[in-house]
Design an enzyme around this catalytic site. Structure first.
Site, PDB file in Angstrom:
ATOM      1  N   LYS A 101       3.309  11.269 -10.941  1.00  0.00           N
ATOM      2  CA  LYS A 101       2.590  10.367 -11.855  1.00  0.00           C
ATOM      3  C   LYS A 101       3.445   9.122 -12.066  1.00  0.00           C
ATOM      4  O   LYS A 101       4.603   9.234 -12.498  1.00  0.00           O
ATOM      5  CB  LYS A 101       2.353  11.038 -13.205  1.00  0.00           C
ATOM      6  CG  LYS A 101       1.150  11.941 -13.243  1.00  0.00           C
ATOM      7  CD  LYS A 101       0.854  12.322 -14.687  1.00  0.00           C
ATOM      8  CE  LYS A 101      -0.311  13.269 -14.765  1.00  0.00           C
ATOM      9  NZ  LYS A 101      -0.556  13.721 -16.152  1.00  0.00           N
ATOM     10  N   ARG A 104       0.804  -1.237   0.000  1.00  0.00           N
ATOM     11  CA  ARG A 104       0.000   0.000   0.000  1.00  0.00           C
ATOM     12  C   ARG A 104       0.831   1.278   0.000  1.00  0.00           C
ATOM     13  O   ARG A 104       0.402   2.314   0.473  1.00  0.00           O
ATOM     14  CB  ARG A 104      -0.982   0.023   1.168  1.00  0.00           C
ATOM     15  CG  ARG A 104      -1.964  -1.122   1.126  1.00  0.00           C
ATOM     16  CD  ARG A 104      -3.186  -0.854   1.963  1.00  0.00           C
ATOM     17  NE  ARG A 104      -4.086  -1.986   1.886  1.00  0.00           N
ATOM     18  CZ  ARG A 104      -4.085  -2.985   2.748  1.00  0.00           C
ATOM     19  NH1 ARG A 104      -3.256  -2.978   3.771  1.00  0.00           N
ATOM     20  NH2 ARG A 104      -4.927  -3.978   2.600  1.00  0.00           N
ATOM     21  N   LYS A 109       7.033  23.324 -13.241  1.00  0.00           N
ATOM     22  CA  LYS A 109       6.236  22.115 -13.009  1.00  0.00           C
ATOM     23  C   LYS A 109       5.773  22.053 -11.560  1.00  0.00           C
ATOM     24  O   LYS A 109       4.617  21.697 -11.276  1.00  0.00           O
ATOM     25  CB  LYS A 109       7.013  20.854 -13.387  1.00  0.00           C
ATOM     26  CG  LYS A 109       6.199  19.604 -13.079  1.00  0.00           C
ATOM     27  CD  LYS A 109       6.296  18.519 -14.073  1.00  0.00           C
ATOM     28  CE  LYS A 109       5.274  17.422 -13.743  1.00  0.00           C
ATOM     29  NZ  LYS A 109       5.455  16.226 -14.510  1.00  0.00           N
ATOM     30  N   ASN A 134       0.065  18.432 -20.836  1.00  0.00           N
ATOM     31  CA  ASN A 134      -0.156  17.428 -21.885  1.00  0.00           C
ATOM     32  C   ASN A 134      -0.157  18.050 -23.287  1.00  0.00           C
ATOM     33  O   ASN A 134      -0.553  17.393 -24.250  1.00  0.00           O
ATOM     34  CB  ASN A 134      -1.481  16.686 -21.649  1.00  0.00           C
ATOM     35  CG  ASN A 134      -1.478  15.979 -20.314  1.00  0.00           C
ATOM     36  OD1 ASN A 134      -0.429  15.531 -19.850  1.00  0.00           O
ATOM     37  ND2 ASN A 134      -2.635  15.891 -19.670  1.00  0.00           N
ATOM     38  N   HIS A 145      10.123   9.424 -26.752  1.00  0.00           N
ATOM     39  CA  HIS A 145       8.940  10.175 -26.303  1.00  0.00           C
ATOM     40  C   HIS A 145       9.030  11.655 -26.700  1.00  0.00           C
ATOM     41  O   HIS A 145       8.079  12.227 -27.247  1.00  0.00           O
ATOM     42  CB  HIS A 145       8.768  10.031 -24.791  1.00  0.00           C
ATOM     43  CG  HIS A 145       7.589  10.779 -24.247  1.00  0.00           C
ATOM     44  ND1 HIS A 145       6.284  10.497 -24.615  1.00  0.00           N
ATOM     45  CD2 HIS A 145       7.513  11.831 -23.387  1.00  0.00           C
ATOM     46  CE1 HIS A 145       5.469  11.330 -23.994  1.00  0.00           C
ATOM     47  NE2 HIS A 145       6.177  12.150 -23.244  1.00  0.00           N
ATOM     48  N   HIS A 176       1.111  10.551 -28.097  1.00  0.00           N
ATOM     49  CA  HIS A 176       0.819   9.174 -27.664  1.00  0.00           C
ATOM     50  C   HIS A 176       0.342   8.330 -28.848  1.00  0.00           C
ATOM     51  O   HIS A 176       0.651   7.139 -28.925  1.00  0.00           O
ATOM     52  CB  HIS A 176      -0.214   9.174 -26.536  1.00  0.00           C
ATOM     53  CG  HIS A 176       0.365   9.644 -25.229  1.00  0.00           C
ATOM     54  ND1 HIS A 176      -0.398   9.888 -24.116  1.00  0.00           N
ATOM     55  CD2 HIS A 176       1.641   9.904 -24.848  1.00  0.00           C
ATOM     56  CE1 HIS A 176       0.380  10.289 -23.119  1.00  0.00           C
ATOM     57  NE2 HIS A 176       1.614  10.309 -23.546  1.00  0.00           N
ATOM     58  N   HIS A 233       0.613  16.071 -26.409  1.00  0.00           N
ATOM     59  CA  HIS A 233       0.650  14.658 -26.022  1.00  0.00           C
ATOM     60  C   HIS A 233      -0.477  13.805 -26.608  1.00  0.00           C
ATOM     61  O   HIS A 233      -0.319  12.595 -26.732  1.00  0.00           O
ATOM     62  CB  HIS A 233       0.689  14.528 -24.497  1.00  0.00           C
ATOM     63  CG  HIS A 233       2.049  14.815 -23.918  1.00  0.00           C
ATOM     64  ND1 HIS A 233       2.664  16.044 -24.043  1.00  0.00           N
ATOM     65  CD2 HIS A 233       2.929  14.035 -23.223  1.00  0.00           C
ATOM     66  CE1 HIS A 233       3.849  16.004 -23.442  1.00  0.00           C
ATOM     67  NE2 HIS A 233       4.030  14.803 -22.939  1.00  0.00           N
ATOM     68  N   ARG A 267      -3.145  21.199 -14.400  1.00  0.00           N
ATOM     69  CA  ARG A 267      -2.047  20.277 -14.698  1.00  0.00           C
ATOM     70  C   ARG A 267      -2.139  19.737 -16.125  1.00  0.00           C
ATOM     71  O   ARG A 267      -1.122  19.399 -16.733  1.00  0.00           O
ATOM     72  CB  ARG A 267      -2.049  19.117 -13.683  1.00  0.00           C
ATOM     73  CG  ARG A 267      -0.877  18.181 -13.897  1.00  0.00           C
ATOM     74  CD  ARG A 267      -0.609  17.272 -12.722  1.00  0.00           C
ATOM     75  NE  ARG A 267       0.524  16.404 -12.999  1.00  0.00           N
ATOM     76  CZ  ARG A 267       1.193  15.721 -12.103  1.00  0.00           C
ATOM     77  NH1 ARG A 267       0.857  15.803 -10.830  1.00  0.00           N
ATOM     78  NH2 ARG A 267       2.215  14.950 -12.448  1.00  0.00           N
ATOM     79  N   GLU A 314      -4.485  16.374 -11.297  1.00  0.00           N
ATOM     80  CA  GLU A 314      -5.009  16.707 -12.631  1.00  0.00           C
ATOM     81  C   GLU A 314      -6.535  16.706 -12.641  1.00  0.00           C
ATOM     82  O   GLU A 314      -7.184  16.015 -13.426  1.00  0.00           O
ATOM     83  CB  GLU A 314      -4.458  15.725 -13.684  1.00  0.00           C
ATOM     84  CG  GLU A 314      -4.514  16.288 -15.087  1.00  0.00           C
ATOM     85  CD  GLU A 314      -3.741  15.472 -16.112  1.00  0.00           C
ATOM     86  OE1 GLU A 314      -2.578  15.139 -15.855  1.00  0.00           O
ATOM     87  OE2 GLU A 314      -4.321  15.168 -17.154  1.00  0.00           O
ATOM     88  N   GLU A 336      10.461  18.619 -24.279  1.00  0.00           N
ATOM     89  CA  GLU A 336       9.648  18.958 -23.094  1.00  0.00           C
ATOM     90  C   GLU A 336      10.052  20.331 -22.550  1.00  0.00           C
ATOM     91  O   GLU A 336       9.231  21.048 -21.992  1.00  0.00           O
ATOM     92  CB  GLU A 336       9.796  17.889 -22.000  1.00  0.00           C
ATOM     93  CG  GLU A 336       9.297  16.494 -22.383  1.00  0.00           C
ATOM     94  CD  GLU A 336       7.778  16.314 -22.262  1.00  0.00           C
ATOM     95  OE1 GLU A 336       7.067  17.266 -21.898  1.00  0.00           O
ATOM     96  OE2 GLU A 336       7.308  15.187 -22.550  1.00  0.00           O
TER      97      GLU A 336
END
Ligand code: GLY
Length: 356
Positions: A142, A120, A226, A245, A265, A252, A248, A241, A236, A184
């Site tokens: 993330k 956990r 950031k 993206n 990426h 993706h 993106h 936030r 998000e 980025e």
């Protein structure tokens, strides 16, 4: 040492930016967690650096196991996470055992996912070794592995206890990886800081040459930007936030249709930002000048500004599979001027096809 504090109440942490002090991570970690065991997770490419981190953790009083994975996006799977859980069980990990991620975005996401889910939740320390991981994926919590049909589909928000960035490790980063990280960096300029964008334009030669002072400045500025966003919208939820993206939704799809082997990426993000800017221009949101300046800068960093000849149908199908697609509607972050973006849920397929 330059320190940036990420203020998230009980989940607050520091990002330390140093130059040529990888072993300082031992003391940094010990000041933040009471762990007497650490699992250092890395990949073959940066095994040497991970061994130095492991040594520093031992010197700081931790029993350390090192898990060295092959490099590559294929490692972000539930099967690999399962193997790492086995390592933690063998190591008799308890809830204080520290997981240390030494590597790029793949290792950070994978190790972070393991830390978020084992027992956990275990404390996580990020030691990013690529520019992309330093300016983006190691900050903000993330963590994820991929589902065979969509990237990062199985994941969590799990903030690290600290981020240790030694910019000197970039000296040995392959050129293509370094330039991929610059995509980025450009993204931060376009989405929220026009002055930073101008700085990148002005100093492009020394940035490409990895001038230590320039590298420290861009890493620090991106982390600061950031951190500010993550503080406002940790999970998000408010849309703040989501501006990270930018590019993106396209990226993706390029990664997925290209089967993750075609582009790094950042390369996919560069082409994605270029498509997004053209889409914004066609909508009349930005003048041609914004698209041109962004494309010129990406090109100067030797990054692609258009997708390969992938079929538009396949790209659109991949976009609809992306977890960022809400109830079948594609979501795009588009520039409104240099340094500001907004979120759009009303972009038609025809508009997307036009810029592909
Ligand atoms: N890489 C996007 C985010 O951290 O939200």
């Amino acid at each position: 040492m330059h320190t940036i504090h990420v203020n998230l109440g009980p989940r607050s942490y520091d990002i330390a930016i140093v130059s040529g002090d990888l072993t300082g991570v031992g003391t940094f970690a010990r000041r933040r967690v009471k762990s007497d065991k650490a699992l250092v997770i890395t990949d073959e490419n940066v095994k040497g650096q991970a061994e130095r981190v492991a040594e520093a953790m031992r010197a700081a009083g931790c029993a350390v196991h090192l898990a060295v994975r092959p490099a590559g996006e294929g490692q972000k799977s539930l099967a690999v996470a399962g193997e790492l859980y086995d390592r933690l069980v063998e190591f008799q990990a308890d809830r204080r055992t520290l997981v240390v991620a030494v590597g790029g975005g793949v290792i950070g996401d994978l190790a972070g996912f393991v830390a978020a889910t084992f027992n956990r939740g275990l404390p996580l320390l990020m030691v990013p070794t690529t520019l992309l991981a330093m300016v983006d994926s190691s900050v903000g919590g993330k963590v994820a592995v991929n589902h065979p049909r969509a990237k990062n589909l199985i994941g969590a928000f799990h903030q690290p206890v600290g981020v240790w960035i030694d910019t000197a490790v970039l000296d040995t980063l392959p050129d293509r990886e370094y330039r991929s990280g610059l995509a980025e960096v450009v993204k931060y300029g376009v989405i929220m800081d026009a002055d930073f964008f101008s700085y990148l334009e002005k100093h492009q030669e020394t940035i490409i040459g990895r001038d230590p002072e320039r590298v420290r400045h861009i890493v620090a500025r991106c982390c600061q930007l950031k951190a500010g966003i993550v503080e406002q919208d940790e999970r998000e939820e408010t849309g703040q936030r989501a501006i990270l993206n930018y590019g993106h939704t396209f990226a993706h799809a390029f990664e997925s249709v290209g089967r993750y082997g075609s582009w790094l990426h950042g390369e996919a993000v560069a082409a994605g930002m270029s498509c997004a800017a053209r889409l914004a221009q066609r909508r009349g949101l930005v003048p041609e000048d914004v698209t041109r300046r962004q494309n010129d800068l990406l090109r100067a960093f030797d990054l692609p500004i258009a997708p390969k000849r992938w079929p538009a149908d396949a790209l659109l199908a991949a976009m609809h599979n992306d977890k960022k697609a809400l109830a079948g509607q594609l979501r795009f972050i588009l520039p409104c001027k240099l340094g500001a973006v907004a979120m759009f849920d009303d972009v038609s397929e025809a508009e997307v096809r036009n810029v592909l």
